[in-house]
Motif scaffolding. Structure first.
Motif, PDB file in Angstrom:
ATOM      1  N   SER B 136       6.612   2.843  -8.620  1.00  0.00           N
ATOM      2  CA  SER B 136       8.057   2.665  -8.765  1.00  0.00           C
ATOM      3  C   SER B 136       8.544   1.650  -7.732  1.00  0.00           C
ATOM      4  O   SER B 136       7.829   1.304  -6.793  1.00  0.00           O
ATOM      5  N   GLY B 137       9.772   1.196  -7.932  1.00  0.00           N
ATOM      6  CA  GLY B 137      10.328   0.193  -7.033  1.00  0.00           C
ATOM      7  C   GLY B 137      10.317   0.630  -5.574  1.00  0.00           C
ATOM      8  O   GLY B 137       9.947  -0.147  -4.680  1.00  0.00           O
ATOM      9  N   GLY B 138      10.681   1.892  -5.331  1.00  0.00           N
ATOM     10  CA  GLY B 138      10.718   2.378  -3.958  1.00  0.00           C
ATOM     11  C   GLY B 138       9.336   2.424  -3.338  1.00  0.00           C
ATOM     12  O   GLY B 138       9.139   2.044  -2.174  1.00  0.00           O
ATOM     13  N   ARG B 140       6.788   0.625  -4.242  1.00  0.00           N
ATOM     14  CA  ARG B 140       6.331  -0.751  -4.016  1.00  0.00           C
ATOM     15  C   ARG B 140       6.859  -1.279  -2.699  1.00  0.00           C
ATOM     16  O   ARG B 140       6.161  -1.972  -1.963  1.00  0.00           O
ATOM     17  N   GLN B 141       8.121  -0.970  -2.422  1.00  0.00           N
ATOM     18  CA  GLN B 141       8.713  -1.444  -1.170  1.00  0.00           C
ATOM     19  C   GLN B 141       7.970  -0.850   0.023  1.00  0.00           C
ATOM     20  O   GLN B 141       7.777  -1.516   1.034  1.00  0.00           O
ATOM     21  N   MET B 142       7.515   0.396  -0.144  1.00  0.00           N
ATOM     22  CA  MET B 142       6.730   1.020   0.930  1.00  0.00           C
ATOM     23  C   MET B 142       5.386   0.315   1.087  1.00  0.00           C
ATOM     24  O   MET B 142       4.922   0.098   2.206  1.00  0.00           O
ATOM     25  N   VAL B 143       4.769  -0.027  -0.048  1.00  0.00           N
ATOM     26  CA  VAL B 143       3.505  -0.762   0.021  1.00  0.00           C
ATOM     27  C   VAL B 143       3.729  -2.086   0.743  1.00  0.00           C
ATOM     28  O   VAL B 143       2.943  -2.479   1.618  1.00  0.00           O
ATOM     29  N   ALA B 144       4.823  -2.748   0.385  1.00  0.00           N
ATOM     30  CA  ALA B 144       5.108  -4.057   0.984  1.00  0.00           C
ATOM     31  C   ALA B 144       5.299  -3.923   2.496  1.00  0.00           C
ATOM     32  O   ALA B 144       4.780  -4.731   3.277  1.00  0.00           O
ATOM     33  N   MET B 145       6.042  -2.892   2.912  1.00  0.00           N
ATOM     34  CA  MET B 145       6.252  -2.693   4.351  1.00  0.00           C
ATOM     35  C   MET B 145       4.951  -2.305   5.033  1.00  0.00           C
ATOM     36  O   MET B 145       4.636  -2.786   6.120  1.00  0.00           O
ATOM     37  N   LEU B 158      12.201  -8.304   7.278  1.00  0.00           N
ATOM     38  CA  LEU B 158      12.324  -7.671   5.955  1.00  0.00           C
ATOM     39  C   LEU B 158      13.479  -8.317   5.207  1.00  0.00           C
ATOM     40  O   LEU B 158      14.579  -8.443   5.737  1.00  0.00           O
ATOM     41  N   ASP B 159      13.208  -8.740   3.965  1.00  0.00           N
ATOM     42  CA  ASP B 159      14.272  -9.347   3.165  1.00  0.00           C
ATOM     43  C   ASP B 159      14.749  -8.336   2.127  1.00  0.00           C
ATOM     44  O   ASP B 159      14.047  -8.064   1.148  1.00  0.00           O
ATOM     45  N   GLU B 160      15.923  -7.781   2.370  1.00  0.00           N
ATOM     46  CA  GLU B 160      16.536  -6.799   1.470  1.00  0.00           C
ATOM     47  C   GLU B 160      15.579  -5.681   1.054  1.00  0.00           C
ATOM     48  O   GLU B 160      15.305  -5.509  -0.133  1.00  0.00           O
ATOM     49  N   PRO B 161      15.106  -4.926   2.033  1.00  0.00           N
ATOM     50  CA  PRO B 161      14.133  -3.876   1.686  1.00  0.00           C
ATOM     51  C   PRO B 161      14.719  -2.779   0.804  1.00  0.00           C
ATOM     52  O   PRO B 161      13.969  -2.093   0.122  1.00  0.00           O
ATOM     53  N   SER B 162      16.034  -2.637   0.777  1.00  0.00           N
ATOM     54  CA  SER B 162      16.601  -1.542  -0.021  1.00  0.00           C
ATOM     55  C   SER B 162      17.135  -2.012  -1.360  1.00  0.00           C
ATOM     56  O   SER B 162      17.707  -1.221  -2.109  1.00  0.00           O
ATOM     57  N   ALA B 163      16.929  -3.307  -1.687  1.00  0.00           N
ATOM     58  CA  ALA B 163      17.520  -3.832  -2.928  1.00  0.00           C
ATOM     59  C   ALA B 163      17.000  -3.069  -4.138  1.00  0.00           C
ATOM     60  O   ALA B 163      15.793  -2.888  -4.304  1.00  0.00           O
ATOM     61  N   GLY B 164      17.923  -2.598  -4.960  1.00  0.00           N
ATOM     62  CA  GLY B 164      17.552  -1.955  -6.216  1.00  0.00           C
ATOM     63  C   GLY B 164      16.991  -0.557  -6.056  1.00  0.00           C
ATOM     64  O   GLY B 164      16.479   0.015  -7.022  1.00  0.00           O
ATOM     65  N   LEU B 165      17.067   0.011  -4.855  1.00  0.00           N
ATOM     66  CA  LEU B 165      16.494   1.345  -4.660  1.00  0.00           C
ATOM     67  C   LEU B 165      17.580   2.414  -4.763  1.00  0.00           C
ATOM     68  O   LEU B 165      18.759   2.169  -4.496  1.00  0.00           O
ATOM     69  N   SER B 166      17.153   3.612  -5.105  1.00  0.00           N
ATOM     70  CA  SER B 166      18.078   4.743  -5.125  1.00  0.00           C
ATOM     71  C   SER B 166      18.457   5.076  -3.685  1.00  0.00           C
ATOM     72  O   SER B 166      17.723   4.732  -2.753  1.00  0.00           O
ATOM     73  N   PRO B 167      19.624   5.736  -3.482  1.00  0.00           N
ATOM     74  CA  PRO B 167      20.047   6.075  -2.115  1.00  0.00           C
ATOM     75  C   PRO B 167      18.970   6.839  -1.349  1.00  0.00           C
ATOM     76  O   PRO B 167      18.776   6.626  -0.153  1.00  0.00           O
TER      77      PRO B 167
END
Ligand SMILES: Nc1ncnc2c1ncn2[C@@H]1O[C@H](COP(=O)(O)OP(=O)(O)OP(=O)(O)O)[C@@H](O)[C@H]1O
Ligand SMILES: [Mg+2]
Lengths: 334, 234
Positions: B136-138, B140-145, B158-167
């Protein structure tokens, strides 16, 4: 039963042999595409060049007068692969790297590779003329025959030693490549760069090193394929130029950039071609008595005449591009 | 001296500059947050630091060295890591392999860092054999970090790490950012969720038209009526 063995000898062994050659070539094409994003048209000629390197080395070794249990052309192939890998690096450094440094588009690189094709072919003709050479002037070509212990079976399963060695070395190359891509740091870096070149750079992956390793692998495998092809048939300046189309078809069929896809695509193409030119009436003849009166078995019943077998690759290529432009194996990693 | 120092950076993708004099300084103890309207040059600033585009003027100093003209393969070993805004995982590779690629430059034993990353993102440990493209998007962001942390950076961008993620995922990512910073890693991040991010920022930068408009602590920016009106949606 004899006819089945004939089918096995012609179509199955033929398909495996051709498929191995295509697979070894297509892997190189697909790796280069994955890393450098251009269709390396000169790949067939790198195969031919590899065959000639082996031929020269084999000549030197034959001059030593030592007797070998295997074809000398095969014994020297590891050394030829080393030289071919070095030449592939040189070709990249001399012709493609300067273009990349100037931000050339893939089509420019493709055209440059057509230039390299002509250059390699010209150089080979300059030194070796246009004639055909055999690796087996000083050694006999061993034929293996396996007699089957069944009653009434007179025809043996037969294949040549170079064919057997080709299949064995293809298996070794594929397994080695698999381990390299999935276990080694550089191999994984290569997959990463094929997957997402910008992120590979951002991760600090040494992309220049990956490019070099790609040429080493592609050059070495091309040399292996070219040598084994020359051992199976004979060596001539346009040896592999004629099969560059099915090799590209195999790479595209497997999804450009996907190494396993290219291997599978190579075997699909190899079998498609041999089955298409196979004379199917051989298999029908035993049923002559059971067939309806009006049906007369023609002397030759093949889908494609063997002079036109290249059309098989064309047709497969066109159908794949129309139906699944990303290749049939898209989704598998690498 | 700051961990990273940007002085009057002018940079762009072609001949025309997108950044017209950007100034920033971040310490290892800082969480710097860049906010600003779309197209302000926030991503461009991070890319300029990371050597991904042409810096025309100004100097970037990282960890005491002039890195203005250095490219990524030199910067990563120096301790700089970057999570791009998009396409920031290797989709065909497993989670585990993605993390390994983050450690490509290291020749020492990476198992300790791997454990730390898996501890930080337990979701990833369960999915480590799965291709990152299937997450999922969230996640993936964890993988990226996680990938960016594998090189043991001194500064994480980090470039917009929360973009498109649920709260829920946004909060989780922000919590981890604070934790990473507490472990001694400087942070420089771009965020669209400006209020939430400025709340924990030690330094805030408002960029507009490729220039600094406001600079201060996160709280100062939140309290500034002009910033609130123009950039934080009132
Ligand atoms: N690869 C590129 N090539 C050319 N111009 C670009 C490129 N990427 C961005 N730009 C331009 O640079 C300017 C700044 O873009 P940038 O991506 O830095 O904005 P941003 O502040 O990150 O915005 P966003 O909030 O939308 O991510 C924009 O005008 C954009 O059109
Ligand atoms: Mg952006």
């Amino acid at each position: 039963m004899n006819d089945l063995i004939f089918f096995f000898n012609q179509a199955i062994i033929g398909g495996v042999v051709l498929g191995s050659i295509y697979a070894l070539g297509a892997v190189g094409v697909t790796l280069i595409f994955g890393i450098l994003r251009f269709a390396h048209f000169a790949h067939g000629d790198m195969m031919t060049l590899g065959g000639f390197i082996s031929f020269v080395l084999a000549g030197i070794v034959a001059g030593l007068g030592i007797a070998f249990p295997l074809p000398i052309g095969f014994i020297v192939v590891p050394f030829a692969m080393l030289i071919a890998a070095g030449l592939a690096l040189g070709i990249d450094k001399g012709f493609y790297a300067p273009l990349r440094a100037r931000g050339a588009k893939p089509v420019t690189l493709l055209i440059a590779s057509i230039g390299v094709t002509m250059m390699i072919q010209g150089l080979i003709r300059l030194f070796f003329g246009v004639g055909t050479y055999s690796f087996f002037d000083t050694q006999p070509k061993v034929l293996h025959r396996i007699e089957l212990p069944f009653e009434g079976v007179t025809r043996p399963i037969s294949f040549s030693e170079p064919q057997l060695l080709l299949v064995i070395s293809t298996i070794i190359a594929v397994v080695a490549l698999h381990y390299f891509l999935t276990r080694s740091r550089l191999g994984k870096g290569m997959r990463a760069m094929a997957d997402n070149p910008d992120l590979a750079k951002v991760s600090g992956i040494n992309t220049k090193l990956v490019v070099r390793v790609t040429w080493i692998i592609a050059g070495a495998l091309a040399c292996l394929a070219g040598t084994m092809l020359a051992l199976d048939v004979s060596l001539k300046p346009d040896l592999a130029f004629n099969i560059v189309l099915p090799i590209f078809a195999a790479a595209i069929l497997g999804g450009l950039g996907h190494a396993y896809g290219a291997i599978a695509g190579g075997f699909v193409l190899g079998f498609a071609e041999t089955l298409a030119v196979f004379n199917w009436s051989v298999l029908l003849r035993p049923f002559r008595d059971n067939l309806p009166e009006w049906f007369e078995i023609p002397n030759t019943l093949s889908l494609v005449q063997s002079e036109y077998k290249l059309t098989v690759a064309f047709v497969i290529l066109v159908v794949v591009l129309l139906v699944r432009p990303t290749g049939i194996f898209k989704g598998a990693s690498t | 001296m700051s961990l990273i120092d940007l002085k009057d950076i002018k940079a762009g993708y072609g001949a025309t500059p997108i950044l017209n004099g950007v100034n920033m300084a971040i310490d290892a103890s800082d969480i710097g947050v860049i906010v600003g309207p779309n197209g302000a040059g926030k991503s461009t600033t991070l890319k300029a630091i990371f050597g991904l585009l042409n810096v025309m003027d100004g100097t970037i100093t990282f960890d005491g060295r002039d890195t203005t003209r250095l490219e990524a393969d030199r910067l990563v070993p120096m301790g700089l890591s970057f999570v791009p805004q998009e396409h920031n995982v290797f989709t065909s590779m497993t989670v585990h392999e993605n993390l390994e690629m983050g450690a490509f430059i290291r020749r020492d034993d990476i198992s300790g860092t791997l454990d730390e990353v898996y501890e930080m993102f337990p979701d990833l440990k369960a999915k480590r054999r799965q291709p990152a493209g299937e997450l999922s998007g969230g996640q993936r962001q964890m993988v990226a970090m996680g990938r960016a942390l594998m090189s043991k950076p001194k500064l994480l961008m980090l470039d917009e790490p929360s973009a498109g993620l649920s709260p829920r995922y946004m909060m989780e990512i922000f919590e981890q950012v604070v934790k990473i910073n507490a472990a001694g890693v400087g942070i420089l991040m771009v965020e669209q969720n400006a209020r939430q991010a400025l709340a924990f920022a030690t330094k805030g930068f408002v960029l507009a038209n490729g220039q600094n408009r406001f600079t201060g602590t996160g709280q100062e920016l939140l309290d500034d009526p002009d910033v609130a009106k123009s950039f934080l949606g009132g």
